[in-house]
Every structure is written in C-alpha cells, then in structure tokens.
Write a protein that holds these residues in place. Structure first.
Motif, PDB file in Angstrom:
ATOM      1  N   MET A 194       0.851  -1.179   0.000  1.00  0.00           N
ATOM      2  CA  MET A 194       0.000   0.000   0.000  1.00  0.00           C
ATOM      3  C   MET A 194       0.894   1.238   0.000  1.00  0.00           C
ATOM      4  O   MET A 194       1.884   1.287   0.719  1.00  0.00           O
ATOM      5  CB  MET A 194      -0.884  -0.039   1.262  1.00  0.00           C
ATOM      6  CG  MET A 194      -1.816   1.129   1.418  1.00  0.00           C
ATOM      7  SD  MET A 194      -2.842   0.940   2.903  1.00  0.00           S
ATOM      8  CE  MET A 194      -1.608   1.033   4.200  1.00  0.00           C
ATOM      9  N   ARG A 195       0.533   2.222  -0.801  1.00  0.00           N
ATOM     10  CA  ARG A 195       1.286   3.467  -0.835  1.00  0.00           C
ATOM     11  C   ARG A 195       0.342   4.609  -1.177  1.00  0.00           C
ATOM     12  O   ARG A 195      -0.738   4.400  -1.723  1.00  0.00           O
ATOM     13  CB  ARG A 195       2.427   3.403  -1.845  1.00  0.00           C
ATOM     14  CG  ARG A 195       1.972   3.286  -3.282  1.00  0.00           C
ATOM     15  CD  ARG A 195       3.145   3.311  -4.262  1.00  0.00           C
ATOM     16  NE  ARG A 195       2.678   3.163  -5.631  1.00  0.00           N
ATOM     17  CZ  ARG A 195       2.228   4.173  -6.376  1.00  0.00           C
ATOM     18  NH1 ARG A 195       2.186   5.406  -5.877  1.00  0.00           N
ATOM     19  NH2 ARG A 195       1.816   3.964  -7.614  1.00  0.00           N
ATOM     20  N   TYR A 196       0.789   5.816  -0.869  1.00  0.00           N
ATOM     21  CA  TYR A 196      -0.001   7.004  -1.214  1.00  0.00           C
ATOM     22  C   TYR A 196       0.435   7.504  -2.579  1.00  0.00           C
ATOM     23  O   TYR A 196       1.616   7.729  -2.829  1.00  0.00           O
ATOM     24  CB  TYR A 196       0.172   8.097  -0.160  1.00  0.00           C
ATOM     25  CG  TYR A 196      -0.661   9.318  -0.440  1.00  0.00           C
ATOM     26  CD1 TYR A 196      -2.021   9.310  -0.154  1.00  0.00           C
ATOM     27  CD2 TYR A 196      -0.099  10.452  -1.005  1.00  0.00           C
ATOM     28  CE1 TYR A 196      -2.810  10.423  -0.428  1.00  0.00           C
ATOM     29  CE2 TYR A 196      -0.865  11.573  -1.282  1.00  0.00           C
ATOM     30  CZ  TYR A 196      -2.224  11.552  -0.991  1.00  0.00           C
ATOM     31  OH  TYR A 196      -2.995  12.645  -1.257  1.00  0.00           O
ATOM     32  N   ARG A 215      -4.663   9.610  -3.220  1.00  0.00           N
ATOM     33  CA  ARG A 215      -5.307   8.606  -2.389  1.00  0.00           C
ATOM     34  C   ARG A 215      -4.364   7.412  -2.216  1.00  0.00           C
ATOM     35  O   ARG A 215      -3.344   7.302  -2.903  1.00  0.00           O
ATOM     36  CB  ARG A 215      -6.626   8.131  -2.986  1.00  0.00           C
ATOM     37  CG  ARG A 215      -6.510   7.392  -4.312  1.00  0.00           C
ATOM     38  CD  ARG A 215      -7.864   6.938  -4.826  1.00  0.00           C
ATOM     39  NE  ARG A 215      -7.775   6.295  -6.128  1.00  0.00           N
ATOM     40  CZ  ARG A 215      -7.483   5.006  -6.324  1.00  0.00           C
ATOM     41  NH1 ARG A 215      -7.237   4.225  -5.278  1.00  0.00           N
ATOM     42  NH2 ARG A 215      -7.430   4.504  -7.543  1.00  0.00           N
ATOM     43  N   VAL A 216      -4.728   6.546  -1.308  1.00  0.00           N
ATOM     44  CA  VAL A 216      -3.954   5.323  -1.088  1.00  0.00           C
ATOM     45  C   VAL A 216      -4.299   4.314  -2.175  1.00  0.00           C
ATOM     46  O   VAL A 216      -5.467   4.135  -2.528  1.00  0.00           O
ATOM     47  CB  VAL A 216      -4.273   4.738   0.311  1.00  0.00           C
ATOM     48  CG1 VAL A 216      -3.645   3.363   0.477  1.00  0.00           C
ATOM     49  CG2 VAL A 216      -3.779   5.669   1.399  1.00  0.00           C
ATOM     50  N   VAL A 217      -3.276   3.674  -2.723  1.00  0.00           N
ATOM     51  CA  VAL A 217      -3.495   2.651  -3.748  1.00  0.00           C
ATOM     52  C   VAL A 217      -2.827   1.351  -3.311  1.00  0.00           C
ATOM     53  O   VAL A 217      -1.865   1.349  -2.537  1.00  0.00           O
ATOM     54  CB  VAL A 217      -2.939   3.093  -5.123  1.00  0.00           C
ATOM     55  CG1 VAL A 217      -3.676   4.311  -5.636  1.00  0.00           C
ATOM     56  CG2 VAL A 217      -1.438   3.345  -5.043  1.00  0.00           C
ATOM     57  N   TYR A 218      -3.361   0.247  -3.815  1.00  0.00           N
ATOM     58  CA  TYR A 218      -2.804  -1.081  -3.568  1.00  0.00           C
ATOM     59  C   TYR A 218      -2.197  -1.591  -4.869  1.00  0.00           C
ATOM     60  O   TYR A 218      -2.749  -1.380  -5.945  1.00  0.00           O
ATOM     61  CB  TYR A 218      -3.885  -2.048  -3.096  1.00  0.00           C
ATOM     62  CG  TYR A 218      -4.493  -1.679  -1.770  1.00  0.00           C
ATOM     63  CD1 TYR A 218      -3.986  -2.197  -0.585  1.00  0.00           C
ATOM     64  CD2 TYR A 218      -5.594  -0.816  -1.693  1.00  0.00           C
ATOM     65  CE1 TYR A 218      -4.539  -1.868   0.641  1.00  0.00           C
ATOM     66  CE2 TYR A 218      -6.152  -0.472  -0.473  1.00  0.00           C
ATOM     67  CZ  TYR A 218      -5.623  -1.008   0.681  1.00  0.00           C
ATOM     68  OH  TYR A 218      -6.171  -0.673   1.896  1.00  0.00           O
ATOM     69  N   GLN A 219      -1.057  -2.270  -4.742  1.00  0.00           N
ATOM     70  CA  GLN A 219      -0.413  -2.833  -5.916  1.00  0.00           C
ATOM     71  C   GLN A 219       0.342  -4.084  -5.509  1.00  0.00           C
ATOM     72  O   GLN A 219       0.603  -4.302  -4.319  1.00  0.00           O
ATOM     73  CB  GLN A 219       0.542  -1.814  -6.534  1.00  0.00           C
ATOM     74  CG  GLN A 219       1.681  -1.390  -5.609  1.00  0.00           C
ATOM     75  CD  GLN A 219       2.473  -0.217  -6.147  1.00  0.00           C
ATOM     76  OE1 GLN A 219       1.912   0.700  -6.733  1.00  0.00           O
ATOM     77  NE2 GLN A 219       3.791  -0.256  -5.949  1.00  0.00           N
ATOM     78  N   PRO A 220       0.664  -4.941  -6.501  1.00  0.00           N
ATOM     79  CA  PRO A 220       1.432  -6.154  -6.155  1.00  0.00           C
ATOM     80  C   PRO A 220       2.748  -5.805  -5.481  1.00  0.00           C
ATOM     81  O   PRO A 220       3.330  -4.745  -5.742  1.00  0.00           O
ATOM     82  CB  PRO A 220       1.665  -6.816  -7.520  1.00  0.00           C
ATOM     83  CG  PRO A 220       0.569  -6.293  -8.385  1.00  0.00           C
ATOM     84  CD  PRO A 220       0.311  -4.888  -7.912  1.00  0.00           C
ATOM     85  N   VAL A 221       3.215  -6.676  -4.633  1.00  0.00           N
ATOM     86  CA  VAL A 221       4.460  -6.440  -3.912  1.00  0.00           C
ATOM     87  C   VAL A 221       5.620  -6.297  -4.888  1.00  0.00           C
ATOM     88  O   VAL A 221       5.785  -7.104  -5.804  1.00  0.00           O
ATOM     89  CB  VAL A 221       4.740  -7.605  -2.925  1.00  0.00           C
ATOM     90  CG1 VAL A 221       6.121  -7.476  -2.305  1.00  0.00           C
ATOM     91  CG2 VAL A 221       3.682  -7.624  -1.837  1.00  0.00           C
TER      92      VAL A 221
END
Length: 203
Positions: free
Chosen positions: A168-170, A176-182
């Motif tokens: 998770m990162r901004y 906004r906060v986004v989710y992405q693969p590690v």
C-alpha cells in the motif's frame, strides 16, 4: 475479600473431567497447567458447562487465539490444521484452564463463537479470524480488526509469504492510497551466528 487457595492441577483435571463427561476429547496436566481438548461439535456446550458448573465456575475468558499446526515443531503434523485455544480463569475458585478445539475443515476452518458466553471473546475471535482466517459461527460482527479492510490473506498462517501479497502506498497524482502487487524481491535471511570465541574471552 478472601481468596480461595489454588486447587492442585490433578484435582482440577478430575473436576473438569467429571463436569464435562463424554464431552472431553482429552485432558491432561503439562508443566502444572491443565489443558482440555473438546470437539467442535461439543465446544459451546462444554464452554457453557465450564462457566456454570459449581466445580468449575470459569467466569472469565482472559485470552483466545488461533493456531496453525501445519508446521508444528518442524515435523509432519497429523490431524486438523487449525485450532482455537482459550484461557479461562475462575476468580472465585482461583483456578485456570486451557481449552483447545480443532476446526474440522482445513480449507474453510469454522468453529462456533463463544461471544454470547463471554463478552471478551468478541475482539479475540475477530483477531483469530483476521490473522488465521478462522470463521466464528454466530459472531455478531466478524470483521478484520488488525489488518486493513482491503488486506488479502491471513498473515499468521504458516503458508503466508513473508513479503505479503500486496503493498500500500499514497499516490500523489491520484491523491489517495493505492494497492499494488508487492515490488520487493523475496530473499532468504540467514541469521548471523555469534560464537563465544568472538567475545574475546569476556564473560
């Protein structure tokens, strides 16, 4: 207020076994502590008896957690993978008991909730659900409690990757906060061994 003298572990074991009868799957004393195992079918009835029976009177549930036995002691585990472990306390009789119940299904672990018997079980069961994926049937509000709502997987399972599934990162552009693969490369960490002779003889 006078405190009752602590009951001898063997006497507590016998009192619990007598109160529960055929609901006991196994019971024993290890390192001075009594551990009881019951089946998932008898779990709620057994816990109610432990709370109400005159020789038991475990008024407080002071802890409840999940366990994943799939890699227990680095050996091949025979039996159900997931277990719920509760710690009960009788203030009036000055005695403690550990209760274990194994989930019948390794793919979809479910046990009954005991939150109607002890209010304290509510958050403990949510924690076990969050970290191990154990579903507590009858829980009024079974949601994640430690990880984020968008978290994928259950991080205390033995097969959960050390680096997780997503990060998770901004995002400055999206604001906004986004989710992405590690994006972290997996690596093996070998602990450095510190030997006595490295201390130069200091004691």
């Amino acid at each position: 207020m006078t405190v009752a003298a602590a009951i001898h572990p063997e006497a507590l074991r016998d009192a619990v076994a007598a109160a529960l009868g055929d609901k006991v799957a196994s019971i024993g004393v290890v390192l001075g502590e009594v551990t009881l195992t019951v089946s998932s079918a008898n779990y709620v009835d057994a816990m109610r008896t432990l709370r109400d029976a005159p020789a038991c009177r475990f008024e407080q549930l002071i802890d409840l957690c999940g366990m994943d036995y799939s890699a227990y002691r680095d050996t091949v585990w025979v039996g159900s993978r997931y277990c719920v472990v509760s710690q009960l306390l009788s203030v009036s009789l000055n005695q403690r008991l550990r209760v274990k119940v194994f989930c019948d299904d390794d793919d979809f672990p479910v046990v009954a909730s005991v939150s109607d018997l002890w209010n304290s079980a509510g958050w403990y069961e949510r924690e076990a659900f969050d970290l191990y994926g154990i579903v507590f049937d009858g829980h009024a509000d079974l949601r994640r409690i430690l990880t984020d709502y968008g978290f994928i997987g259950h991080p205390f399972r033995k097969d959960f990757p050390l680096s997780g599934h997503v990060e998770m990162r901004y995002d400055e552009e999206l604001r906004r906060v986004v989710y992405q693969p590690v994006s972290i490369e997996p690596r093996d960490v070998t602990p450095r061994i510190i030997r006595e002779d490295n201390y130069g003889g200091l004691h």
